[in-house]
Design a protein around this motif. Structure first.
Motif, short mmCIF file in Angstrom:
data_model
loop_
_atom_site.label_atom_id
_atom_site.label_comp_id
_atom_site.label_asym_id
_atom_site.label_seq_id
_atom_site.Cartn_x
_atom_site.Cartn_y
_atom_site.Cartn_z
N LYS A 50 0.99 -1.10 0.02
CA LYS A 50 -0.22 -0.17 -0.07
C LYS A 50 0.91 1.26 0.09
O LYS A 50 1.87 1.32 0.86
N GLY A 51 0.62 2.39 -1.01
CA GLY A 51 1.43 3.57 -0.84
C GLY A 51 0.76 4.85 -1.64
O GLY A 51 -0.32 4.34 -2.38
N THR A 52 1.13 5.98 -1.37
CA THR A 52 0.75 6.85 -2.11
C THR A 52 1.92 7.68 -2.75
O THR A 52 2.89 8.01 -2.16
N GLN A 53 1.75 7.93 -4.14
CA GLN A 53 2.83 8.54 -4.74
C GLN A 53 2.17 9.99 -5.28
O GLN A 53 1.12 10.30 -5.70
N ILE A 54 2.93 11.05 -4.96
CA ILE A 54 2.72 12.33 -5.57
C ILE A 54 3.62 12.88 -6.77
O ILE A 54 4.78 12.75 -6.38
N TRP A 55 3.26 13.15 -7.86
CA TRP A 55 4.22 13.51 -9.16
C TRP A 55 4.04 14.90 -8.87
O TRP A 55 3.25 15.83 -9.03
N LYS A 56 5.35 15.72 -8.71
CA LYS A 56 5.58 17.04 -8.58
C LYS A 56 4.94 17.97 -9.86
O LYS A 56 4.28 18.78 -9.64
N LYS A 57 5.34 17.43 -10.98
CA LYS A 57 5.26 18.10 -12.19
C LYS A 57 3.65 18.34 -12.46
O LYS A 57 3.54 19.43 -12.87
N LYS A 58 2.96 17.24 -12.66
CA LYS A 58 1.61 17.40 -12.72
C LYS A 58 0.55 17.81 -11.73
O LYS A 58 -0.56 17.90 -11.65
N GLY A 59 1.24 17.30 -10.42
CA GLY A 59 0.36 17.42 -9.21
C GLY A 59 -0.37 16.11 -9.02
O GLY A 59 -1.22 16.42 -8.13
N ALA A 60 -0.31 15.10 -9.91
CA ALA A 60 -1.22 13.94 -9.74
C ALA A 60 -0.87 13.01 -8.49
O ALA A 60 -0.01 13.18 -8.05
N ILE A 61 -1.89 12.57 -7.94
CA ILE A 61 -1.75 11.66 -6.80
C ILE A 61 -2.36 10.49 -6.98
O ILE A 61 -3.47 10.10 -7.41
N TYR A 62 -1.57 9.21 -6.57
CA TYR A 62 -1.97 7.98 -6.73
C TYR A 62 -2.07 7.28 -5.38
O TYR A 62 -1.20 7.08 -4.59
N GLU A 63 -3.24 6.70 -5.10
CA GLU A 63 -3.45 6.15 -3.75
C GLU A 63 -3.83 4.54 -3.92
O GLU A 63 -5.00 4.41 -4.61
N GLY A 64 -3.12 3.69 -3.66
CA GLY A 64 -3.42 2.23 -3.85
C GLY A 64 -2.60 1.29 -3.53
O GLY A 64 -1.48 1.28 -2.73
N LYS A 70 5.41 -0.97 -9.38
CA LYS A 70 4.53 -0.41 -10.39
C LYS A 70 2.88 -0.56 -9.94
O LYS A 70 2.67 -1.44 -8.93
N ARG A 71 2.22 0.27 -10.40
CA ARG A 71 0.63 0.12 -9.82
C ARG A 71 0.13 -0.90 -10.23
O ARG A 71 -0.03 -1.46 -11.23
N ASP A 72 -0.22 -1.86 -9.39
CA ASP A 72 -0.96 -2.99 -9.45
C ASP A 72 -2.05 -3.57 -8.18
O ASP A 72 -1.51 -3.51 -7.25
N GLY A 73 -3.13 -3.65 -8.64
CA GLY A 73 -3.91 -4.08 -7.72
C GLY A 73 -5.06 -2.99 -7.58
O GLY A 73 -5.50 -2.45 -8.95
N TYR A 74 -5.74 -2.57 -6.68
CA TYR A 74 -6.84 -1.45 -6.60
C TYR A 74 -6.25 -0.12 -6.29
O TYR A 74 -5.48 -0.04 -5.42
N GLY A 75 -6.51 1.05 -7.06
CA GLY A 75 -6.01 2.29 -6.63
C GLY A 75 -6.76 3.59 -7.45
O GLY A 75 -7.64 3.37 -8.20
N THR A 76 -6.66 4.46 -6.89
CA THR A 76 -7.41 5.80 -7.24
C THR A 76 -6.39 6.91 -7.78
O THR A 76 -5.40 7.22 -6.97
N LEU A 77 -6.57 7.45 -8.99
CA LEU A 77 -5.55 8.41 -9.64
C LEU A 77 -6.48 9.70 -9.35
O LEU A 77 -7.78 9.77 -9.98
N SER A 78 -5.87 10.67 -9.07
CA SER A 78 -6.57 12.07 -9.11
C SER A 78 -5.83 13.19 -9.67
O SER A 78 -4.39 13.12 -9.23
N ASN A 79 -6.38 14.19 -10.15
CA ASN A 79 -5.55 15.45 -10.62
C ASN A 79 -5.94 16.68 -9.87
O ASN A 79 -7.32 16.75 -9.29
N PRO A 80 -5.19 17.46 -9.63
CA PRO A 80 -5.67 18.90 -8.78
C PRO A 80 -6.52 19.69 -9.67
O PRO A 80 -6.34 19.74 -10.90
#
Length: 241
Positions: A50-64, A70-80
């Motif tokens: 389980k983990g949360t990644q924040i990309w500085k350039k686009k501000g996108a965040i993935y939680e899952g 690599k992202r694998d399993g269930y997760g949510t991607l969000s943009n500012p």
């Protein structure tokens, strides 16, 4: 008699330092050189669990879920969302090998989203698409486009039921003109109806019925027509002999 002892060979100091530097288990925050940051679980120096990644350039965040970096399993991607000052959900569902795979919901806008199956970041399988203009497509997808059997329901209530290919009507299908009380059934090629029949369908309940009903075409003497056709066929065979 003197006893000799074999001294254990000590490993280089750099190996000890490398083992200590390896990331395993839960880490509060790890920052990358480019400004990205990750908070979560690790295994063998890779994001895993389980983990949360924040990309500085686009501000996108993935939680899952993560698997070997690599992202694998269930997760949510969000943009500012710059206007509202908070995050806007983009995708929520299953991932495989860092791509959308399995069932998930993709939000393209406030009133436009897709819910269904994915494969390799593309809509593939069964899914339902809600368009911003009010139309709804439900059916099969392939490579991000309607492909196979599906139904498109327009905002005004009219609908097409039939086959699709490359995102267009292709093959046999039926188009219900419920606003005029008519039904067209035929064959389509690249969104264009090539041949078919049009009949009245619910004309009395239609909000904008046609001025005149479609007359029914019937054969008054089907047996006679058949006998005449058989006679002509036999005559043609006799002439050829």
């Amino acid at each position: 008699m003197p006893i000799s002892k074999c001294l254990q060979k000590s490993e280089p100091l750099w190996k000890e330092w490398d083992q200590k530097a390896q990331k395993n288990g839960l880490r509060h925050q790890v920052n990358a050189v480019n400004g990205d940051c990750y908070v979560g679980q690790w295994k063998d120096n890779m994001k895993h669990g389980k983990g949360t990644q924040i990309w500085k350039k686009k501000g996108a965040i993935y939680e899952g879920d993560w698997k070997f970096g690599k992202r694998d399993g269930y997760g949510t991607l969000s943009n500012p969302d710059q206007e509202k000052g908070k995050y806007r959900k983009v995708y929520s569902g299953w991932w495989k090998d860092d791509k959308k795979s399995g069932y998930g919901i993709q939000f393209f806008g406030p009133k436009e989203y897709y819910e269904g199956e994915w494969c390799g970041d593309q809509r593939s399988g069964w899914g339902r698409m809600y368009y911003s203009n009010g139309d709804i497509y439900e059916g099969q997808w392939l490579k991000d486009k309607p492909n196979g059997e599906g139904m498109l329901r327009l905002k005004n209530g009219n609908r097409y039921e039939g086959y699709w290919q490359r995102g267009m009507k292709n093959g046999s299908g039926r188009f219900f003109h419920l606003d005029h009380g008519q039904l067209f059934e035929g064959f389509w090629v690249d969104d264009v109806a090539k041949c078919g029949t049009m009949i009245d369908f619910g004309r009395d309940e239609a909000p904008e019925p046609t001025q005149f009903p479609i007359p029914k075409i019937e054969i008054l003497d089907p047996n006679g027509v058949l006998e005449e056709a058989l006679a002509m066929f036999k005559k043609t065979e006799e002439d050829e002999d």
